[in-house]
Design a protein around this motif. Structure first.
Motif, PDB file in Angstrom:
ATOM      1  N   ALA A  74     -44.536 -15.972  -4.532  1.00  0.00           N
ATOM      2  CA  ALA A  74     -43.577 -15.261  -5.385  1.00  0.00           C
ATOM      3  C   ALA A  74     -42.349 -16.117  -5.667  1.00  0.00           C
ATOM      4  N   LEU A  75     -41.854 -16.810  -4.626  1.00  0.00           N
ATOM      5  CA  LEU A  75     -40.667 -17.638  -4.815  1.00  0.00           C
ATOM      6  C   LEU A  75     -40.968 -18.846  -5.698  1.00  0.00           C
ATOM      7  N   GLY A  76     -42.107 -19.511  -5.449  1.00  0.00           N
ATOM      8  CA  GLY A  76     -42.462 -20.669  -6.263  1.00  0.00           C
ATOM      9  C   GLY A  76     -42.670 -20.315  -7.724  1.00  0.00           C
ATOM     10  N   SER A  77     -43.325 -19.185  -7.981  1.00  0.00           N
ATOM     11  CA  SER A  77     -43.539 -18.767  -9.370  1.00  0.00           C
ATOM     12  C   SER A  77     -42.232 -18.333 -10.024  1.00  0.00           C
ATOM     13  N   PHE A  78     -41.308 -17.750  -9.250  1.00  0.00           N
ATOM     14  CA  PHE A  78     -40.019 -17.338  -9.821  1.00  0.00           C
ATOM     15  C   PHE A  78     -39.201 -18.554 -10.251  1.00  0.00           C
ATOM     16  N   ILE A  79     -39.301 -19.650  -9.512  1.00  0.00           N
ATOM     17  CA  ILE A  79     -38.595 -20.875  -9.902  1.00  0.00           C
ATOM     18  C   ILE A  79     -39.099 -21.371 -11.254  1.00  0.00           C
ATOM     19  N   ILE A  80     -40.407 -21.270 -11.485  1.00  0.00           N
ATOM     20  CA  ILE A  80     -40.961 -21.659 -12.788  1.00  0.00           C
ATOM     21  C   ILE A  80     -40.423 -20.745 -13.885  1.00  0.00           C
ATOM     22  N   VAL A  81     -40.307 -19.445 -13.588  1.00  0.00           N
ATOM     23  CA  VAL A  81     -39.802 -18.492 -14.585  1.00  0.00           C
ATOM     24  C   VAL A  81     -38.364 -18.819 -14.958  1.00  0.00           C
ATOM     25  N   GLY A 108     -44.998 -14.265  -0.095  1.00  0.00           N
ATOM     26  CA  GLY A 108     -43.603 -14.550  -0.454  1.00  0.00           C
ATOM     27  C   GLY A 108     -43.413 -15.952  -0.984  1.00  0.00           C
ATOM     28  N   SER A 109     -44.136 -16.917  -0.414  1.00  0.00           N
ATOM     29  CA  SER A 109     -44.026 -18.295  -0.899  1.00  0.00           C
ATOM     30  C   SER A 109     -44.509 -18.407  -2.337  1.00  0.00           C
ATOM     31  N   PHE A 160     -47.394 -15.983 -10.810  1.00  0.00           N
ATOM     32  CA  PHE A 160     -47.692 -15.635  -9.428  1.00  0.00           C
ATOM     33  C   PHE A 160     -49.199 -15.656  -9.164  1.00  0.00           C
ATOM     34  N   VAL A 161     -49.987 -15.133 -10.095  1.00  0.00           N
ATOM     35  CA  VAL A 161     -51.446 -15.136  -9.937  1.00  0.00           C
ATOM     36  C   VAL A 161     -51.965 -16.572  -9.892  1.00  0.00           C
ATOM     37  N   LEU A 162     -51.440 -17.433 -10.768  1.00  0.00           N
ATOM     38  CA  LEU A 162     -51.855 -18.840 -10.750  1.00  0.00           C
ATOM     39  C   LEU A 162     -51.445 -19.514  -9.437  1.00  0.00           C
ATOM     40  N   ALA A 163     -50.270 -19.148  -8.914  1.00  0.00           N
ATOM     41  CA  ALA A 163     -49.830 -19.705  -7.631  1.00  0.00           C
ATOM     42  C   ALA A 163     -50.751 -19.257  -6.501  1.00  0.00           C
TER      43      ALA A 163
END
Length: 611
Positions: free
Chosen positions: A394-401, A391-392, A349-352
């Motif tokens: 958070a969602l993008g980083s969650f997909i990577i996770v 939110g964007s 998330f921080v990198l995003a």
């Protein structure tokens, strides 16, 4: 994560982790509650700060007690233990044994009630009594290893020239910044030189393969020549290699011919990225802030992890002796997994957020017609991120996770079955790991483009991701040209930094260092750090180029150059857009009118001054 942190701090016993606890569950230097029916449970151990082991060589299975002072001299007999108690008040035998009975009832054993004798001198290490001769043992072990492998010599070489290494690391930062500026002004030369070298190398390699095939064929056709089967196979191999090289060269030449304008677009985007860096020099410092935020988060994560590790319930490991250990409950075990997933998710998330900040700043630079009114695009990009786009990210980083965690699990399984004889299972696991790795890289690339469109258009993540796919597919040749040529140019820039700092500066400085005997070791350290430093600088440049490409594509899609829909792009980029000639003519016409008006005003001004 905040709930887990609050629960861990409220129910965890950090003092037990820091100060340590004895075998009966009592925390040292604390007044404890009674946990079991054992009389040694729930003692007031205030003033007894240090954990003492009956057998320091086997601490896990030996009795642990809290003592006021670790033994600072060698104690050989039970009488010595009593004399030490008389001098210091530190009781080195079990709590239940009265010091007066040390000599008569004391038993030397790892489970008590007195320590194994003779007892070596100890020193306090993180509130634990550790033998002082451990340091001497490690020194002797280092001397022993010095004769077996060069590990100690490598570390000593790095330590001896540490100041020179630090100076060269600062030089790497300076050279990286200079390379960023040079790429802006010399991008056209570098890009075209790369294309020429690729064409010449491909043609030369293909010609060499055909020449090798012809030479081998002539040798077979010579009279009175004994032909071996291996020679015939060699000729056939050269033939297939030559055909493959020819096909590859033809395709490569066609791609270069088709993408020649796209390569020119790459040069202009590099130039625009350089202008962007000049207007926003603090953009190059974004990796530094991201690194600081990640370090602070990891430190907090470790602290919470420590609290969570001590949030278990006591249980008996030895009913007869009354020894107590702490075991996590099912809820705590779930929290451990969630805490582990959280560190991966929040790091991504921080990198995003960094990518979104850079994309937002570059997009504002592109879509601002008057650069004098640019303001502070980095701060405004951070403000938009916090207000609208968390939110964007958070969602993008969650997909990577969701992709990274299964890959980590499969990598763990791969290590577990490395000695297995089931070859099929090993191959399947490796294939799954490879597929997930490729999928993760594709999702990262798609995520970054989605973040850029979120910053450009202000749409939510899912719509931006769909728009990013459509934009990339409709501009496939441009994307291929920029990703291939641009990435290779930036890779060359990283190699230049390594060559200057490590290859030239490192060798010249460290070769004549009086205390360095193995120059390769510190030069290797400098080379690694130089490459990482150059990667941090040039990765920002690469992100800026990719964002500018998306801005250019969106500008081309939305605007057509007509009144009210003028392009935001500069003149250097308009030549790559349909209907751009009319816009260029309009701009040229405006300039001509402006020049004529200025000349007329100058003429009237001169006539007025003469009158």
């Amino acid at each position: 994560m905040l709930i887990i942190a609050a629960f861990s701090i409220a129910s965890g016993a950090a003092s037990r982790l820091i100060n340590g606890y004895d075998s009966y569950g009592n925390t040292c230097d604390r007044t404890n509650k009674k946990l079991t029916e054992n009389p040694n449970s729930g003692l007031d151990l205030t003033g007894k700060k240090f954990v003492f082991f009956m057998d320091v060589l086997d601490p896990y299975s030996s009795l642990e007690i809290c003592v006021k002072k670790c033994p600072d001299r060698e104690l050989r007999t039970l009488q010595d233990l009593y004399d030490f108690y008389e001098e210091t008040g530190s009781q080195l035998c079990d709590y239940s044994l009265d010091p007066k009975d040390y000599v008569s009832q004391g038993v030397s054993s790892k489970i008590g009630n007195c320590p194994i004798l003779p007892l070596d001198p100890s020193t306090e290490v993180i509130y634990r009594c550790a033998p002082s001769n451990v340091l001497e043992f490690l020194v002797d072990m280092v001397k022993f290893l010095n004769n077996l492998d060069p590990l100690t010599r490598i570390l000593s070489e790095i330590y001896m020239c540490r100041y020179a290494i630090i100076g060269l690391c600062f030089l790497a930062v300076l050279v990286s910044f200079i390379i960023v500026l040079l790429i802006r002004y010399l991008a056209s030369i570098v890009v075209y030189i790369i294309n020429i070298i690729v064409v010449i190398t491909s043609l030369a390699g293909t010609g060499l393969l055909w020449w090798s095939y012809a030479s081998a064929t002539l040798n077979l056709d010579k009279p009175f020549n004994i032909t071996l089967i291996s020679e015939q196979e060699n000729v056939e191999t050269f033939l297939w290699y030559s055909i493959a090289a020819t096909v590859f060269t033809v395709i490569l030449l066609l791609l270069i011919f088709v993408m020649r304008k796209r390569v020119a677009l790459t040069v202009d985007l590099f130039y625009e990225a350089g202008r962007c860096m000049v207007h926003m020099p603090f953009l190059l410092l974004q990796p530094l802030w991201t690194f600081i935020v990640l370090v602070l988060f990891w430190m907090c994560w470790i602290v919470v992890f420590g609290f969570l590790a001590t949030a278990g319930e006591p249980y008996m490991v030895n009913e007869h002796e009354g020894w107590v250990r702490f075991n996590e409950t099912m809820v705590v075990r779930y929290m451990w997994w969630y805490h582990l997933i959280g560190v991966i998710w929040i790091s991504e998330f921080v990198l995003a957020c960094q990518q979104m900040t850079i994309a937002g700043a570059v997009a504002k630079f592109y879509f601002t017609r008057d650069k004098k009114k640019l303001g502070n695009p980095i701060l405004s990009s951070i403000g938009r991120l916090i207000a609208n786009h968390i939110g964007s990210c958070a969602l993008g980083s969650f997909i990577i996770v969701l992709v990274k965690i299964p890959r980590c699990i499969l990598m763990y399984i791969e290590r577990q079955i490395k000695d297995s004889k089931n070859i099929v299972a090993k191959i399947l696991v490796k294939c799954c790991i490879c597929c997930l790795c490729i999928l993760e890289k594709c999702l990262r690339y798609l995520n970054y483009n989605a973040y850029s469109l979120v910053a450009i258009n202000g749409t939510h993540f899912c719509k931006s991701a769909c728009d990013a796919v459509a934009t990339l597919l409709s501009n496939a040749l441009r994307v291929i040209a920029i990703n291939s040529v641009g990435t290779f140019v930036l890779f060359l820039g990283k190699l230049v930094v390594v060559a200057i700092v490590a290859g030239i500066g490192g060798v010249l400085v460290l070769k004549y260092h009086p205390n360095v005997h193995y120059v390769a070791v510190p030069v290797g350290v400098v080379a690694v750090f130089s490459y990482l430093t150059a990667h941090c600088f040039l990765s920002i440049y690469e992100m800026a180029v990719d964002t500018l490409l998306l801005c250019f594509c969106e500008d081309s899609r939305v605007n057509d150059g007509s009144p009210g829909k003028e392009y935001f792009m500069p003149k250097s980029l308009m030549v790559y857009v349909k209907n751009s000639s009319k816009q260029l003519n309009t701009l040229e016409g405006k300039k001509e009118k402006k020049k004529k008006g200025t000349a007329e005003e100058e003429r009237l001004k001169n006539e007025t001054s003469v009158v």
